[in-house]
Each structure stands twice: as structure tokens, then as C-alpha cells.
Scaffold this active site. Sequence first.
Site, short mmCIF file in Angstrom:
data_model
loop_
_atom_site.label_atom_id
_atom_site.label_comp_id
_atom_site.label_asym_id
_atom_site.label_seq_id
_atom_site.Cartn_x
_atom_site.Cartn_y
_atom_site.Cartn_z
N GLY A 46 -0.91 -4.06 6.68
CA GLY A 46 0.32 -4.13 5.91
C GLY A 46 0.01 -4.52 4.47
O GLY A 46 -1.10 -4.98 4.17
N GLN A 51 1.95 -8.43 -3.54
CA GLN A 51 0.49 -8.68 -3.49
C GLN A 51 -0.27 -7.87 -4.55
O GLN A 51 -1.41 -8.19 -4.86
CB GLN A 51 -0.06 -8.34 -2.10
CG GLN A 51 0.45 -9.28 -1.01
CD GLN A 51 -0.03 -8.85 0.36
OE1 GLN A 51 0.59 -8.00 0.98
NE2 GLN A 51 -1.13 -9.42 0.81
N CYS A 91 -4.44 -12.36 6.00
CA CYS A 91 -3.70 -11.91 4.82
C CYS A 91 -4.71 -11.42 3.79
O CYS A 91 -5.70 -12.11 3.51
CB CYS A 91 -2.87 -13.06 4.25
SG CYS A 91 -1.91 -12.59 2.81
N LEU A 92 -4.45 -10.24 3.25
CA LEU A 92 -5.37 -9.69 2.24
C LEU A 92 -5.37 -10.54 0.97
O LEU A 92 -6.32 -10.46 0.19
CB LEU A 92 -4.98 -8.23 1.92
CG LEU A 92 -5.03 -7.28 3.13
CD1 LEU A 92 -4.54 -5.90 2.76
CD2 LEU A 92 -6.45 -7.21 3.71
N HIS A 133 5.71 -10.91 8.19
CA HIS A 133 4.71 -11.41 7.23
C HIS A 133 4.93 -10.74 5.85
O HIS A 133 4.90 -11.41 4.81
CB HIS A 133 3.32 -11.09 7.80
CG HIS A 133 2.16 -11.43 6.93
ND1 HIS A 133 1.22 -12.39 7.27
CD2 HIS A 133 1.72 -10.92 5.75
CE1 HIS A 133 0.29 -12.46 6.34
NE2 HIS A 133 0.56 -11.56 5.41
N GLU A 134 5.18 -9.41 5.86
CA GLU A 134 5.34 -8.69 4.58
C GLU A 134 6.66 -9.06 3.89
O GLU A 134 6.71 -9.18 2.67
CB GLU A 134 5.25 -7.17 4.81
CG GLU A 134 3.97 -6.66 5.45
CD GLU A 134 2.69 -7.18 4.82
OE1 GLU A 134 2.69 -7.50 3.61
OE2 GLU A 134 1.69 -7.30 5.54
N HIS A 137 6.23 -12.13 2.04
CA HIS A 137 5.61 -11.91 0.72
C HIS A 137 6.68 -11.58 -0.32
O HIS A 137 6.64 -12.07 -1.45
CB HIS A 137 4.60 -10.76 0.78
CG HIS A 137 3.22 -11.16 1.24
ND1 HIS A 137 2.48 -12.15 0.62
CD2 HIS A 137 2.43 -10.66 2.22
CE1 HIS A 137 1.30 -12.25 1.22
NE2 HIS A 137 1.25 -11.38 2.20
O1 K1U Z 1 0.01 -8.75 4.09
C1 K1U Z 1 -1.19 -8.68 4.23
O2 K1U Z 1 -1.91 -9.41 3.61
C2 K1U Z 1 -1.79 -7.73 5.24
C3 K1U Z 1 -2.16 -8.41 6.54
C4 K1U Z 1 -1.03 -8.18 7.53
C5 K1U Z 1 -1.05 -8.99 8.78
C6 K1U Z 1 -2.11 -9.00 9.66
C7 K1U Z 1 -2.06 -9.73 10.83
C8 K1U Z 1 -0.95 -10.45 11.14
C9 K1U Z 1 0.09 -10.45 10.28
C10 K1U Z 1 0.06 -9.72 9.10
C11 K1U Z 1 -3.45 -7.81 7.04
O3 K1U Z 1 -3.55 -6.66 7.24
S1 K1U Z 1 -4.80 -8.89 7.26
C12 K1U Z 1 -6.09 -7.82 7.89
C13 K1U Z 1 -5.91 -7.44 9.31
O4 K1U Z 1 -5.14 -8.06 10.01
C14 K1U Z 1 -6.65 -6.31 9.88
C15 K1U Z 1 -7.65 -5.70 9.20
C16 K1U Z 1 -8.34 -4.63 9.76
C17 K1U Z 1 -8.01 -4.18 11.01
C18 K1U Z 1 -7.02 -4.80 11.70
C19 K1U Z 1 -6.33 -5.86 11.14
ZN ZN Z 2 -0.30 -11.18 3.52
#
Ligand code: K1U
Ligand code: ZN
Length: 167
Positions: A46, A51, A91-92, A133-134, A137
Site C-alpha cells: 500500500g 508518504q 510501513c515504507l 493503515h493508509e 496516513h
Molecule cells: O503504508 C505503507 O507504508 C505500506 C505498508 C502497508 C502495510 C503493510 C502491512 C500491514 C499494514 C500496512 C507496506 O507495504 S510495508 C511492506 C510490506 O508489508 C510488504 C512488503 C513486501 C511484501 C509484502 C509485504
Molecule cells: Zn505506512
Amino acid sequence: MALLSILHYPDPRLHKVAQPIDAVDDAVRQLAADMAETMYAAPGVGLAATQVDRHIRLIVVDVSEDKDRLMTLINPVIVDKDGETVHEEGCLSVPGIYDKVTRAERIRVRARHLDGREFEMEADGLLAVCIQHEIDHLNGKVFVEYLSRLKQQRIRAKLLKQAKEAM
Ligand code: K1U
Ligand code: ZN
């Protein structure tokens, strides 16, 4: 398309509240395409406009294994929710940090498509967690704010140290 740079916690711009999108125009469609490319490249499941330092109510999500179910949500609003689930989140904008957060288990979301049409959808599992989560943000909230003050202080110190070392 273009890869966008992602703000990292504790950047204060992550706490801005995003504005609703009045008109879905080419600029919004371009930003959505760039956000999707950035999310897939990261990789993540996401990304919210906040972000990438764009403070409008736009999110992209794709929790599918094959990365072929991109969803773009404009002005998303949770209109109904029930249950409770605890999920490990990342979270990225908070690289390398993962922790458990309690959220609604099932949600009903109203939003607009990229063509401006309004729609409603139901979500559960990772999709529901990710959409919540998004939307956080867009409201200026980062998932670490659900954690204890001590954990938040440690995460802040760790990421500030990493940022200094990368300079
Ligand atoms: O909003 C963001 O920072 C993105 C975030 C979203 C998220 C992940 C997990 C739970 C809630 C919200 C991410 O994508 S973090 C990276 C991640 O979860 C992932 C990366 C590669 C493959 C699978 C998952
Ligand atoms: Zn996030």
C-alpha cells in the site's frame, strides 16, 4: 511513470492532514500511476499520497500475491466496521520496524475510482488492515503512534541515527 521518494518517520510532513480531491483530473491519475509504481518497487502492499509528500486523499493498495490487483481509492471513507484483529504491520515510511497493531477486522469503505465514479467495497484480512493503515496516513497518523511511548522514542532515535549515517 516515475518513482517517487518516500518520506521517513519522524519527518513532520507525515503528520499533515490530506485534503479531499474535488476533481479527478490527469494530474491525479498521473500521481496514482507514479504511486503504484513506487509501491511495487519498494516493495509494499500500500501507499498513501502523504508518504510521497502530496497531501491529497489518494491511496493505492495491492495485497495480491501476483501483484495484479491494484486498487486506487480516492477520498476513501470507512462507513462501517466490526470485529477486532491484531496484525503485524510494517510501513515504507518506517523502514525495518514491524509491530502488532489492533484494528477493525472487517470494514466497508466508500471511495471514488480514477474515473470519478463512487463505489463501496467490503474488506477483511490484510486488505482491511492495509486500507485502515493508509487512511491513517491521510489523517497524519503513522502506525508507530499505536505503540508505547517508549517504543516510539526508540524507533525515532533509531531512524534519526540511520538518516544521519546515510548523509
Ligand atoms: O503504508 C505503507 O507504508 C505500506 C505498508 C502497508 C502495510 C503493510 C502491512 C500491514 C499494514 C500496512 C507496506 O507495504 S510495508 C511492506 C510490506 O508489508 C510488504 C512488503 C513486501 C511484501 C509484502 C509485504
Ligand atoms: Zn505506512
